[in-house]
Design a protein around this motif. Structure first.
Motif, short mmCIF file in Angstrom:
data_model
loop_
_atom_site.label_atom_id
_atom_site.label_comp_id
_atom_site.label_asym_id
_atom_site.label_seq_id
_atom_site.Cartn_x
_atom_site.Cartn_y
_atom_site.Cartn_z
N VAL A 158 -42.15 7.12 -9.14
CA VAL A 158 -41.81 8.63 -9.01
C VAL A 158 -42.60 9.33 -7.76
N LEU A 159 -43.66 8.63 -7.52
CA LEU A 159 -44.42 9.52 -6.35
C LEU A 159 -43.70 8.69 -5.08
N GLU B 107 -40.51 7.97 -4.83
CA GLU B 107 -39.41 8.76 -4.88
C GLU B 107 -39.36 10.30 -4.41
N ALA B 108 -40.43 10.92 -4.85
CA ALA B 108 -40.88 12.13 -4.29
C ALA B 108 -40.98 12.08 -2.92
N ASP B 109 -41.73 10.97 -2.41
CA ASP B 109 -42.01 10.94 -0.97
C ASP B 109 -40.78 10.79 -0.09
N ASN C 131 -38.98 14.16 -0.11
CA ASN C 131 -39.80 15.22 0.83
C ASN C 131 -39.45 14.59 2.09
N CYS D 259 -44.19 21.29 0.87
CA CYS D 259 -44.89 21.34 -0.41
C CYS D 259 -46.24 22.10 0.00
N ARG E 73 -50.33 13.81 -3.62
CA ARG E 73 -49.43 12.80 -3.80
C ARG E 73 -49.84 11.47 -2.62
#
Length: 151
Positions: free
Chosen positions: A19-20, A22-24, A27, A42, A50
């Motif tokens: 999840v992290l 993917e979020a990175d 972003n 963010c 993160r």
């Protein structure tokens, strides 16, 4: 993987890492698309959180795991009537000995026979990869490098 209700789900370190990551990626892609970065960035504390979580998880065993391995192990652990919390800890910490398993499973000796405990450890070692030694050697090398610099 999709988190349906963020308040209800217990996730493994592997899932948190995915999840992290993917979020990175999202972003970074968003930063490239937007000319006005201040509008869509963010908050600094979220970015720091993160970064720190990713840095921690990248040093753990979850980097060498796969979703299939975790699903297979979880399926095999269900036969032993472990609690959700115990299964989660086993998936995250990957005990490699009977002693480590005793630390994760409440009342282990009362609930399981010695043979069952040894069988549990054997299943864990068979299903999950064991390249902790490489990670440990890298950590030791990093520590010795930092000691050399400090001297």
């Amino acid at each position: 993987m999709e988190v349906i209700d963020r308040q209800e789900a217990l996730i493994t370190n592997y899932e948190a890492l995915m999840v992290l990551r993917e979020a990175d990626v999202l972003n970074e892609a968003d930063k490239r698309k937007q000319k006005d970065k201040a509008r869509h960035m963010c908050p600094e504390n979220v970015t720091t959180l993160r970064f720190e979580a990713l840095a921690y998880l990248e040093k753990t065993a979850c980097t060498s795991q796969s979703g299939e391995q975790l699903a297979k192990l979880k399926e095999q652990l269900l036969e032993y009537e472990l609690t959700k919390g115990e299964i989660l800890q086993i998936l995250n910490l990957r005990p490699k000995s009977v002693v480590e398993l005793h630390l994760l499973v409440e009342d282990c000796t009362e609930r399981f026979l010695v043979e069952e405990i040894e069988q549990l450890v054997s299943i864990i070692l068979d299903v999950l990869p064991c390249d902790d030694e490489a990670v440990q050697h890298q950590d030791e090398a990093d520590q010795s490098d930092s000691m050399d610099v400090d001297s």
